[in-house]
Enzyme design. Structure first.
Site, PDB file in Angstrom:
ATOM      1  N   LYS A  22       0.793  -1.301   0.126  1.00  0.00           N
ATOM      2  CA  LYS A  22      -0.138  -0.085  -0.074  1.00  0.00           C
ATOM      3  C   LYS A  22       0.995   1.220   0.023  1.00  0.00           C
ATOM      4  CE  LYS A  22      -1.369   1.867   3.752  1.00  0.00           C
ATOM      5  NZ  LYS A  22      -1.451   2.991   4.668  1.00  0.00           N
ATOM      6  N   ASN A  23       1.972   1.255   0.532  1.00  0.00           N
ATOM      7  CA  ASN A  23       2.583   2.482   1.017  1.00  0.00           C
ATOM      8  C   ASN A  23       3.551   2.915  -0.149  1.00  0.00           C
ATOM      9  OD1 ASN A  23       1.410   3.077   3.481  1.00  0.00           O
ATOM     10  ND2 ASN A  23       3.482   2.252   4.418  1.00  0.00           N
ATOM     11  N   ARG A  93      -3.332  10.190   4.435  1.00  0.00           N
ATOM     12  CA  ARG A  93      -2.237  11.036   4.706  1.00  0.00           C
ATOM     13  C   ARG A  93      -1.407  10.925   3.379  1.00  0.00           C
ATOM     14  NH1 ARG A  93       0.198  13.553   7.989  1.00  0.00           N
ATOM     15  NH2 ARG A  93       2.508  13.786   8.011  1.00  0.00           N
ATOM     16  N   CYS A 117      -3.630   8.424  10.101  1.00  0.00           N
ATOM     17  CA  CYS A 117      -3.889   7.517  11.500  1.00  0.00           C
ATOM     18  C   CYS A 117      -3.212   8.758  12.462  1.00  0.00           C
ATOM     19  CB  CYS A 117      -2.980   6.458  11.520  1.00  0.00           C
ATOM     20  SG  CYS A 117      -3.854   4.983  10.851  1.00  0.00           S
ATOM     21  N   ARG A 122       3.113  14.339  13.266  1.00  0.00           N
ATOM     22  CA  ARG A 122       3.114  14.282  11.783  1.00  0.00           C
ATOM     23  C   ARG A 122       3.390  15.420  11.231  1.00  0.00           C
ATOM     24  NH1 ARG A 122      -0.086   8.679  10.003  1.00  0.00           N
ATOM     25  NH2 ARG A 122       2.037   8.453   8.875  1.00  0.00           N
ATOM     26  N   PRO A 123       4.207  16.161  11.476  1.00  0.00           N
ATOM     27  CA  PRO A 123       4.632  17.320  10.736  1.00  0.00           C
ATOM     28  C   PRO A 123       4.919  17.091   9.246  1.00  0.00           C
ATOM     29  CG  PRO A 123       6.492  17.047  12.247  1.00  0.00           C
ATOM     30  CD  PRO A 123       5.353  16.051  12.525  1.00  0.00           C
ATOM     31  N   ILE A 124       4.977  18.441   8.575  1.00  0.00           N
ATOM     32  CA  ILE A 124       5.376  18.222   7.175  1.00  0.00           C
ATOM     33  C   ILE A 124       6.724  19.222   6.872  1.00  0.00           C
ATOM     34  CG2 ILE A 124       3.112  17.104   6.187  1.00  0.00           C
ATOM     35  CD1 ILE A 124       2.469  19.866   5.205  1.00  0.00           C
ATOM     36  N   ASP A 125       7.105  19.863   7.753  1.00  0.00           N
ATOM     37  CA  ASP A 125       8.198  20.803   7.473  1.00  0.00           C
ATOM     38  C   ASP A 125       9.157  20.212   6.610  1.00  0.00           C
ATOM     39  OD1 ASP A 125       8.550  19.049  10.184  1.00  0.00           O
ATOM     40  OD2 ASP A 125      10.599  20.071   9.951  1.00  0.00           O
ATOM     41  N   GLN A 126       9.512  19.175   6.726  1.00  0.00           N
ATOM     42  CA  GLN A 126      10.674  18.416   5.715  1.00  0.00           C
ATOM     43  C   GLN A 126      10.210  18.574   4.400  1.00  0.00           C
ATOM     44  OE1 GLN A 126      13.947  18.335   7.026  1.00  0.00           O
ATOM     45  NE2 GLN A 126      12.728  19.274   8.567  1.00  0.00           N
ATOM     46  N   ASP A 305       5.627   0.576  12.006  1.00  0.00           N
ATOM     47  CA  ASP A 305       4.007  -0.235  11.619  1.00  0.00           C
ATOM     48  C   ASP A 305       4.007  -1.492  12.227  1.00  0.00           C
ATOM     49  OD1 ASP A 305       4.584   2.164   9.966  1.00  0.00           O
ATOM     50  OD2 ASP A 305       2.993   1.399   8.829  1.00  0.00           O
ATOM     51  N   ILE A 327       9.668   6.424  16.584  1.00  0.00           N
ATOM     52  CA  ILE A 327       9.461   7.296  15.267  1.00  0.00           C
ATOM     53  C   ILE A 327       7.927   8.145  15.597  1.00  0.00           C
ATOM     54  CG2 ILE A 327       8.993   7.067  13.009  1.00  0.00           C
ATOM     55  CD1 ILE A 327      11.432   5.705  13.454  1.00  0.00           C
ATOM     56  N   ARG A 397      -8.224   0.471   5.624  1.00  0.00           N
ATOM     57  CA  ARG A 397      -7.376   1.351   5.061  1.00  0.00           C
ATOM     58  C   ARG A 397      -6.039   0.649   4.447  1.00  0.00           C
ATOM     59  NH1 ARG A 397      -5.330   6.053   8.271  1.00  0.00           N
ATOM     60  NH2 ARG A 397      -4.249   6.119   6.436  1.00  0.00           N
TER      61      ARG A 397
HETATM   62  C1  UD1 Z   1       5.480   6.762   6.478  1.00  0.00           C
HETATM   63  C2  UD1 Z   1       4.482   5.359   6.320  1.00  0.00           C
HETATM   64  C3  UD1 Z   1       4.251   5.165   7.621  1.00  0.00           C
HETATM   65  C4  UD1 Z   1       5.252   4.730   8.675  1.00  0.00           C
HETATM   66  C5  UD1 Z   1       6.408   5.711   8.517  1.00  0.00           C
HETATM   67  C6  UD1 Z   1       7.463   5.344   9.320  1.00  0.00           C
HETATM   68  C7  UD1 Z   1       3.491   5.734   3.988  1.00  0.00           C
HETATM   69  C8  UD1 Z   1       2.466   6.107   3.139  1.00  0.00           C
HETATM   70  N1  UD1 Z   1       3.345   5.829   5.560  1.00  0.00           N
HETATM   71  O1  UD1 Z   1       4.612   7.543   6.964  1.00  0.00           O
HETATM   72  O2  UD1 Z   1       3.172   3.653   7.554  1.00  0.00           O
HETATM   73  O3  UD1 Z   1       4.813   4.424   9.867  1.00  0.00           O
HETATM   74  O4  UD1 Z   1       6.771   6.184   7.344  1.00  0.00           O
HETATM   75  O5  UD1 Z   1       8.385   4.456   8.696  1.00  0.00           O
HETATM   76  O6  UD1 Z   1       4.513   5.389   3.696  1.00  0.00           O
HETATM   77  N2  UD1 Z   1       8.815  14.213  10.386  1.00  0.00           N
HETATM   78  C9  UD1 Z   1       9.122  15.430  10.672  1.00  0.00           C
HETATM   79  N3  UD1 Z   1       8.790  16.281   9.410  1.00  0.00           N
HETATM   80  C10 UD1 Z   1       8.383  16.135   8.371  1.00  0.00           C
HETATM   81  C11 UD1 Z   1       8.148  14.873   8.199  1.00  0.00           C
HETATM   82  C12 UD1 Z   1       8.360  13.767   9.132  1.00  0.00           C
HETATM   83  O7  UD1 Z   1       9.230  15.865  11.587  1.00  0.00           O
HETATM   84  O8  UD1 Z   1       8.256  16.936   7.499  1.00  0.00           O
HETATM   85  C13 UD1 Z   1       8.994  12.930  11.519  1.00  0.00           C
HETATM   86  C14 UD1 Z   1       7.689  12.529  11.982  1.00  0.00           C
HETATM   87  O9  UD1 Z   1       7.022  13.202  12.989  1.00  0.00           O
HETATM   88  C15 UD1 Z   1       8.128  11.018  12.366  1.00  0.00           C
HETATM   89  C16 UD1 Z   1       9.242  10.739  11.397  1.00  0.00           C
HETATM   90  O10 UD1 Z   1       9.778  12.066  10.984  1.00  0.00           O
HETATM   91  O11 UD1 Z   1       8.747  11.363  13.816  1.00  0.00           O
HETATM   92  C17 UD1 Z   1       9.070   9.898  10.243  1.00  0.00           C
HETATM   93  O12 UD1 Z   1       8.035  10.102   9.877  1.00  0.00           O
HETATM   94  P1  UD1 Z   1       7.964   9.935   8.079  1.00  0.00           P
HETATM   95  O13 UD1 Z   1       8.800   8.943   7.756  1.00  0.00           O
HETATM   96  O14 UD1 Z   1       7.885  10.955   7.480  1.00  0.00           O
HETATM   97  O15 UD1 Z   1       6.496   8.931   8.126  1.00  0.00           O
HETATM   98  P2  UD1 Z   1       5.490   9.105   6.881  1.00  0.00           P
HETATM   99  O16 UD1 Z   1       5.946   9.400   5.693  1.00  0.00           O
HETATM  100  O17 UD1 Z   1       4.279  10.151   7.338  1.00  0.00           O
END
Ligand code: UD1
Length: 432
Positions: A22-23, A93, A117, A122-126, A305, A327, A397
């Protein structure tokens, strides 16, 4: 509302075939709209998150056609808008991959901010850091991520943390940027490699996916392709743990054993038997399993996961185990539900201390999220008596035909509408 009813205590025995990941599929479907030509994708799992993303690209004008159960043809040539603002999109997401894909192709995108979930902040700053480094102006307005660029230019980007989503999203845009992009501290998860392979098969030039430095040389455009998605490592891991938890014997087919090594190592450590084949894995267990310490990490460490499924298995293993979640900060919500089934687990900050109990007993529990929900199903399979797992829409999902696959392995598990008391009674009478 739909719910699973499970009568526990039966070992799972037989064979199960794992669906596409799925991912990976989420990133690949978003990437597919980056060409005007037709893309054929095989091994697409039929789960809710995927259906939502396919609907979203269909609603902005892409042609989406199911060729058979798991093959989808997508043509992004007729896309009329880069505005992806549908209520249903907020529920998943990975809708944010459309930001990277549309920004790469049209230099503009407006996508509803992601839901998914609730397992942490789950920020998106990166992601934003990646888009801005490529030259885009990014704003969050009215619940949308709006990204806009005159042109995208390759850049050297050092991520502050290893993020799967930010790596994929930036990689998508960088494919059609001018010049070389270098992503440092990139995530290394198997689906990053799969999405990079898919993009390369469309004419992109990506090297290093699977390591923490990815180099993307921009190309002027991408073309059509045919591609088959890798198997779902989390679905496979869930069945591996279900085999061990139920003291069963399952041959899990259509897997890449290398992607499962962290789970295999832990299962062997606590006393289960794991046998690897080229594209299958067999898991067997007898008697009580032992205790261990687990810490979730980025790949190739133990996947976050699979943390709920691991904790659940340890809840009825011998001795005391410790599971640390490094994580996501809010990923122990299922523990309260497990406690209602008799588990003895204390959560302190990001650590669960598990005192193995003799047995769990069936109860009415509620899936708090996708993987927590799958863990509660495993608990139900182990428990004495009947377990009802509510909120199965979370589980659906990410798991294709979950109850059907469990039934094929001998589980007494069915899905009912909670209003359908007659059918529930009938099931209870049937399985005793
Ligand atoms: C993806 C997976 C999810 C899995 C996770 C970690 C998909 C669709 N989902 O989620 O199933 O649990 O990887 O293996 O592939 N972070 C920041 N800033 C950002 C982005 C992330 O601080 O901009 C932090 C998050 O809060 C978290 C860590 O980075 O602590 C890892 O998150 P990330 O790898 O981005 O997870 P997802 O891509 O959301």
């Amino acid at each position: 509302m739909e719910q699973y009813i499970i009568k526990g205590g039966k070992p799972l025995i037989g064979e199960v075939t794992i669906s596409g990941y799925k991912n990976a599929a989420l990133g690949i479907i978003a990437a597919a709209v980056m060409t005007d030509e037709t893309v054929t994708i095989e091994n697409v799992p039929d789960v809710r998150d995927i259906r939502v993303l396919l609907q979203a690209i269909g609603d902005i004008g892409a042609k989406v056609e199911y060729v058979n159960g798991d093959t989808v043809k997508i043509c992004g040539g007729l896309i009329q808008t880069v505005d992806v603002d549908f209520d249903y999109v907020r529920k998943i997401r990975a809708s944010y991959y459309l930001v990277g894909a549309l920004l790469g192709k049209y230099k503009s995108s407006k996508v509803a901010l992601p839901g998914g979930c609730n397992i942490g902040s789950r920020p998106i700053d990166q992601h934003i850091k990646g888009f801005e480094a490529l030259g885009a102006a990014v704003k969050i307005e009215h619940g949308l991520i709006c990204a806009e660029a005159e042109e995208l230019k390759g850049a050297h980007i050092y991520f502050d943390c290893s993020s799967v989503g930010a790596t994929i999203n930036t990689m998508l845009s960088a494919c059609l940027a001018d010049g070389l992009t270098i992503l440092e501290n990139a995530a290394k998860e198997p689906h990053i490699v799969d999405i990079a392979n898919f993009l390369n098969s469309m004419g992109a030039n990506i090297k290093g996916a699977g390591t923490d430095v990815i180099r993307v040389k921009g190309v002027p455009k991408l073309h059509g392709t045919e591609y088959s998605i890798i198997p779902d490592q989390i679905e496979a891991g869930t069945f591996m743990f279900a085999a061990a938890a139920s003291k069963g014997d399952i041959l899990i087919k259509n897997v890449i054993p290398k992607h499962l090594e962290a789970f295999t190592a832990k299962l062997i450590e606590i006393g289960a038997d794991v046998e690897e084949f080229d594209d299958a894995i067999r898991v067997r267990a007898e008697g009580k399993l032992g205790n261990t310490h687990v810490k979730t990490l980025i790949y190739p460490g133990f996947l976050t996961d699979m943390q709920p499924q691991m904790t659940t298995l340890l809840a009825v293993s011998k001795g005391t185990s410790v599971v640390t979640e490094s994580i996501f900060e809010n990923r122990f919500k299922y523990v309260d539900e497990l406690s209602r089934m008799g588990a003895s687990i204390k959560v302190e900050s990001n650590t669960a201390i598990i005192d193995g109990v003799d047995k769990l007993t069936g109860a009415v529990v509620s899936a708090p999220d996708l993987r927590g929900g799958a863990a509660l199903v495993i608990a139900g399979l182990m428990a004495e008596g009947f377990t009802i797992v509510e909120n199965v829409e979370y589980i659906e999902r990410g798991y294709e035909k979950f109850e059907y696959k469990m039934q094929q392995l001998g589980a007494d598990m069915v899905k009912f509408d909670s209003e359908d008391t007659k059918a529930i009674k009938k099931f209870k009478l049937k399985v005793g």
